[in-house]
Design a protein around this motif. Structure first.
Motif, PDB file in Angstrom:
ATOM      1  N   ALA A  43     -74.623 153.859  20.183  1.00 50.00           N
ATOM      2  CA  ALA A  43     -73.653 154.026  19.089  1.00 50.00           C
ATOM      3  C   ALA A  43     -72.338 154.609  19.602  1.00 50.00           C
ATOM      4  O   ALA A  43     -71.280 154.412  19.008  1.00 50.00           O
ATOM      5  CB  ALA A  43     -74.242 154.926  18.011  1.00 50.00           C
ATOM      6  N   GLN A  44     -72.411 155.363  20.729  1.00 46.13           N
ATOM      7  CA  GLN A  44     -71.190 155.966  21.290  1.00 46.13           C
ATOM      8  C   GLN A  44     -70.228 154.925  21.836  1.00 46.13           C
ATOM      9  O   GLN A  44     -69.035 155.160  21.944  1.00 46.13           O
ATOM     10  CB  GLN A  44     -71.558 156.945  22.412  1.00 46.13           C
ATOM     11  N   ILE A  45     -70.808 153.767  22.250  1.00 53.08           N
ATOM     12  CA  ILE A  45     -69.916 152.707  22.742  1.00 53.08           C
ATOM     13  C   ILE A  45     -69.533 151.847  21.560  1.00 53.08           C
ATOM     14  O   ILE A  45     -70.263 150.976  21.131  1.00 53.08           O
ATOM     15  CB  ILE A  45     -70.618 151.849  23.828  1.00 53.08           C
ATOM     16  N   GLY A  46     -68.378 152.128  21.018  1.00 54.54           N
ATOM     17  CA  GLY A  46     -67.955 151.369  19.841  1.00 54.54           C
ATOM     18  C   GLY A  46     -67.238 150.100  20.217  1.00 54.54           C
ATOM     19  O   GLY A  46     -66.955 149.249  19.397  1.00 54.54           O
ATOM     20  N   GLY A  47     -66.924 149.938  21.517  1.00 60.00           N
ATOM     21  CA  GLY A  47     -66.118 148.785  21.934  1.00 60.00           C
ATOM     22  C   GLY A  47     -64.670 149.004  21.526  1.00 60.00           C
ATOM     23  O   GLY A  47     -64.277 150.087  21.103  1.00 60.00           O
ATOM     24  N   ASP A  48     -63.866 147.990  21.638  1.00 61.08           N
ATOM     25  CA  ASP A  48     -62.446 148.098  21.303  1.00 61.08           C
ATOM     26  C   ASP A  48     -62.289 148.273  19.804  1.00 61.08           C
ATOM     27  O   ASP A  48     -62.741 147.440  19.021  1.00 61.08           O
ATOM     28  CB  ASP A  48     -61.691 146.829  21.751  1.00 61.08           C
ATOM     29  N   GLU A  49     -61.625 149.368  19.441  1.00 60.51           N
ATOM     30  CA  GLU A  49     -61.387 149.685  18.032  1.00 60.51           C
ATOM     31  C   GLU A  49     -62.660 149.504  17.197  1.00 60.51           C
ATOM     32  O   GLU A  49     -62.650 148.921  16.121  1.00 60.51           O
ATOM     33  CB  GLU A  49     -60.259 148.817  17.430  1.00 60.51           C
ATOM     34  N   GLY A  50     -63.781 149.950  17.752  1.00 57.02           N
ATOM     35  CA  GLY A  50     -65.039 149.882  17.001  1.00 57.02           C
ATOM     36  C   GLY A  50     -65.603 148.484  16.850  1.00 57.02           C
ATOM     37  O   GLY A  50     -66.536 148.261  16.106  1.00 57.02           O
ATOM     38  N   LYS A  51     -65.016 147.503  17.569  1.00 56.93           N
ATOM     39  CA  LYS A  51     -65.506 146.119  17.441  1.00 56.93           C
ATOM     40  C   LYS A  51     -66.740 145.935  18.300  1.00 56.93           C
ATOM     41  O   LYS A  51     -66.785 146.395  19.438  1.00 56.93           O
ATOM     42  CB  LYS A  51     -64.391 145.164  17.907  1.00 56.93           C
ATOM     43  N   HIS A  52     -67.761 145.258  17.750  1.00 55.63           N
ATOM     44  CA  HIS A  52     -69.008 145.076  18.502  1.00 55.63           C
ATOM     45  C   HIS A  52     -68.803 144.087  19.652  1.00 55.63           C
ATOM     46  O   HIS A  52     -68.219 143.028  19.470  1.00 55.63           O
ATOM     47  CB  HIS A  52     -70.104 144.553  17.564  1.00 55.63           C
ATOM     48  N   GLN A  53     -69.268 144.471  20.851  1.00 53.29           N
ATOM     49  CA  GLN A  53     -69.157 143.583  22.017  1.00 53.29           C
ATOM     50  C   GLN A  53     -70.428 142.732  22.116  1.00 53.29           C
ATOM     51  O   GLN A  53     -71.514 143.270  22.320  1.00 53.29           O
ATOM     52  CB  GLN A  53     -69.005 144.410  23.300  1.00 53.29           C
ATOM     53  N   PHE A  54     -70.314 141.430  21.968  1.00 48.10           N
ATOM     54  CA  PHE A  54     -71.482 140.563  22.066  1.00 48.10           C
ATOM     55  C   PHE A  54     -71.779 140.231  23.519  1.00 48.10           C
ATOM     56  O   PHE A  54     -70.867 140.003  24.311  1.00 48.10           O
ATOM     57  CB  PHE A  54     -71.240 139.245  21.315  1.00 48.10           C
ATOM     58  N   THR A  55     -73.073 140.182  23.848  1.00 45.80           N
ATOM     59  CA  THR A  55     -73.475 139.681  25.161  1.00 45.80           C
ATOM     60  C   THR A  55     -73.727 138.198  24.989  1.00 45.80           C
ATOM     61  O   THR A  55     -74.656 137.798  24.275  1.00 45.80           O
ATOM     62  CB  THR A  55     -74.785 140.375  25.624  1.00 45.80           C
ATOM     63  N   LEU A  56     -72.895 137.393  25.601  1.00 42.22           N
ATOM     64  CA  LEU A  56     -73.039 135.947  25.405  1.00 42.22           C
ATOM     65  C   LEU A  56     -73.971 135.364  26.445  1.00 42.22           C
ATOM     66  O   LEU A  56     -73.564 135.003  27.543  1.00 42.22           O
ATOM     67  CB  LEU A  56     -71.662 135.270  25.473  1.00 42.22           C
ATOM     68  N   LYS A  57     -75.247 135.349  26.116  1.00 40.84           N
ATOM     69  CA  LYS A  57     -76.235 134.732  27.002  1.00 40.84           C
ATOM     70  C   LYS A  57     -77.417 134.266  26.156  1.00 40.84           C
ATOM     71  O   LYS A  57     -77.600 134.733  25.032  1.00 40.84           O
ATOM     72  CB  LYS A  57     -76.704 135.729  28.068  1.00 40.84           C
ATOM     73  N   THR A  58     -78.188 133.339  26.701  1.00 38.62           N
ATOM     74  CA  THR A  58     -79.416 132.945  25.992  1.00 38.62           C
ATOM     75  C   THR A  58     -80.517 133.923  26.413  1.00 38.62           C
ATOM     76  O   THR A  58     -80.427 134.548  27.470  1.00 38.62           O
ATOM     77  CB  THR A  58     -79.849 131.506  26.358  1.00 38.62           C
ATOM     78  N   ALA A  59     -81.543 134.051  25.584  1.00 37.01           N
ATOM     79  CA  ALA A  59     -82.644 134.969  25.890  1.00 37.01           C
ATOM     80  C   ALA A  59     -83.352 134.529  27.170  1.00 37.01           C
ATOM     81  O   ALA A  59     -83.342 133.350  27.526  1.00 37.01           O
ATOM     82  CB  ALA A  59     -83.627 134.973  24.718  1.00 37.01           C
ATOM     83  N   LYS A  60     -83.973 135.479  27.848  1.00 35.14           N
ATOM     84  CA  LYS A  60     -84.664 135.204  29.113  1.00 35.14           C
ATOM     85  C   LYS A  60     -85.672 134.056  28.926  1.00 35.14           C
ATOM     86  O   LYS A  60     -86.432 134.035  27.961  1.00 35.14           O
ATOM     87  CB  LYS A  60     -85.398 136.475  29.556  1.00 35.14           C
TER      88      LYS A  60
END
Length: 503
Positions: A43-60
């Motif tokens: 929760a401490q990593i809010g990303g830029d201006e609180g914007k959620h950072q998506f990890t763009l990858k397919t599941a393992k």
């Protein structure tokens, strides 16, 4: 506040703590406490201006398929479905998840690979591991005693994926099964014929189909001194012979499974044997094997199977191999597996393992039937992902372009202000069943329209101009030769069909 990099390091460390607790099966309270700490850090990593950072990858263990890959995949599916239909099969579908109890205890040591869905206060569910157990459940539930069916759908396994070898956690299976009470070995021989047809038609390279019989294996274990309660676990170890050396397999039998060294050595003598009908005859005379009624029944059926395979003209590729075990618990008779015996030039040193497998499972439906009524079944599963890996590599290596659309003609114009006429002609062609494209621009340049045809492999262009409209004709251009001919508007659809009959 700690900087972002430090928090990310802390998240990584905390993630390891949570994973360790889970593998050590720590108490729920302890795990929940550590998970809460992890969430707090995240929760401490809010990303830029609180914007959620998506990890763009397919599941393992999963992947996307681009249009080129899908075009190859569709071709493979069509070849397989044509073969199944040629053999008189109909198709069914079943849910992607089943009740957990339906799948439990059917897969031997592989049961640990089943994906259980989170308990949400309702039924306990698991994702299907294969298509065979759901098929058996379907037969028992609907009281079906004979059917010849194929089923192509995705299955799920919590495997450690080796994606270069065509192994995934989500993958397609293509199954063909014959259920019903028939004379011995006739349906079994047809299943092997189907494998032969599909692998020959797909032109994957040279292949071998190994066959064995669970009764021969069990008889062999008995005469070699394997205790009854160790049959299945020793069978799972023998099944690893295609991946491990005999020394490693023997060591697992003796050191991990507790088998005597003497019994393991006797098994070693048998599992090195390969042949055809001659081997079945020789084993029927074998001093040890002939003591097992079970093994003799399996060997007699094996001789019968080879006589049918001769009539089906497939014995050139089939070998009776005593090391073939197939680890699944539900097999009761003949088992088989197809492997490629050479690597395609496109995939130097990449082994793809087995590309098809199956066998007879006469007891599985009875496990689900309240009265225990058995429905004998035999079937085969095509390892479509592995087949697809090879086809994809072959396509990469060859210079031939893979078309991702089936468009027969592009409606184009060389002059401005003809959008309405282009759309009118496009609609006429669509209505006549012609696969047609048109550019989404009012006044596209003729060159860019022709370039689109070159790039996407569209074979024909129907060109409209003021003169053509006056004369009631369309200029039909063949893209690769660039030759043009005037065709009357009324005959255009037929002319396109004639020229693109292979598209």
């Amino acid at each position: 506040m700690a900087d972002k990099a430090q928090i990310q390091d802390a998240i990584k460390t905390q993630g390891e703590v949570v994973r360790k607790l889970k593998t050590e099966k720590a108490s729920k309270e302890q795990i929940d406490e550590e998970v809460a700490k992890l969430l707090k850090l995240k929760a401490q990593i809010g990303g830029d201006e609180g914007k959620h950072q998506f990890t763009l990858k397919t599941a393992k263990g999963t992947r996307d398929y681009n249009p080129k890959q899908m075009a190859i995949r569709e071709r493979v599916f069509n070849t397989i479905i044509r073969c199944f239909k040629r053999h008189g099969a109909e198709t069914i579908d079943t849910p992607v998840f089943e009740l957990k109890e339906t799948l439990t205890g059917k897969y031997g040591e592989d049961s640990k690979l089943i994906y259980d869905l989170k308990d949400q206060g309702g039924e306990l569910l698991s994702l299907r591991y294969d298509l065979t157990v759901p098929f058996a459940r379907y037969l028992a539930m609907n009281k079906i005693t004979n059917i010849k069916r194929y089923h192509i759908a995705k299955v799920y396994r919590r495997d450690n994926p080796a994606m270069t070898r065509g192994r995934y956690r989500e993958f397609y299976q293509c199954d063909f099964d014959i259920a019903g009470q028939y004379d011995p070995m006739i349906p079994d021989a047809e299943c092997l014929k189907i494998v032969h047809e599909i692998l020959s038609e797909l032109e994957l390279g040279d292949f071998r189909i190994k066959v064995n019989d669970r009764r021969i294996l069990d008889g062999m274990f008995a005469v070699c001194g394997v205790p009854d309660d160790k049959f299945r676990t020793i069978c799972s170890t023998v099944d690893k012979l295609d991946k491990m050396s005999w020394e490693d397999v023997k060591s697992e039998m003796v050191n991990e499974k507790g088998l005597s060294e003497e019994a393991a050595d006797q098994i070693g003598q048998y599992v090195s044997m390969q042949g055809g009908m001659d081997l079945a005859e020789r084993l029927l005379q074998d001093a040890k094997m002939s003591q097992s009624k079970q093994a003799c029944a399996g060997l007699t059926d094996m001789k019968q199977l080879f006589s049918y395979l001769q009539l089906f003209q497939v014995t050139d590729k089939v070998v009776f191999d005593l090391s073939l075990a197939r680890g699944l618990d539900y097999y009761t008779g003949v088992i088989y597996e197809a492997i490629l015996t050479q690597n395609c030039p496109a995939e130097e040193g990449v082994s793809v393992g087995s590309v098809a497998g199956g066998g007879r499972y006469d007891g599985l439906v009875g496990m689900f039937d309240p009265k225990g009524r058995k429905v004998p079944c035999v079937g085969v599963s095509i390892g479509i992902e592995r087949v697809f890996s090879i086809m994809e590599q072959k396509a990469e290596a060859s210079a031939r372009k893979v078309r991702t659309t089936e468009t027969q003609v592009m409606v184009a114009s060389a002059q401005k202000n003809l959008l309405n006429e282009r759309l009118r002609l496009t609609a006429e062609l669509w209505n006549a069943g012609i696969k047609t494209e048109v550019m989404y621009k009012k006044n596209p340049k003729l060159l860019s329209q022709l370039q689109h045809c070159e790039d996407s492999g569209i074979p024909l262009v129907a060109i409209l101009g003021e003169q053509e409209l006056k004369d009631g004709v369309v200029k039909l251009r063949t893209v690769h030769s660039r030759e043009e001919v005037d065709v009357s508007r009324a005959e255009l659809a037929e002319e396109i069909k004639k020229r693109t009959s292979d598209v």
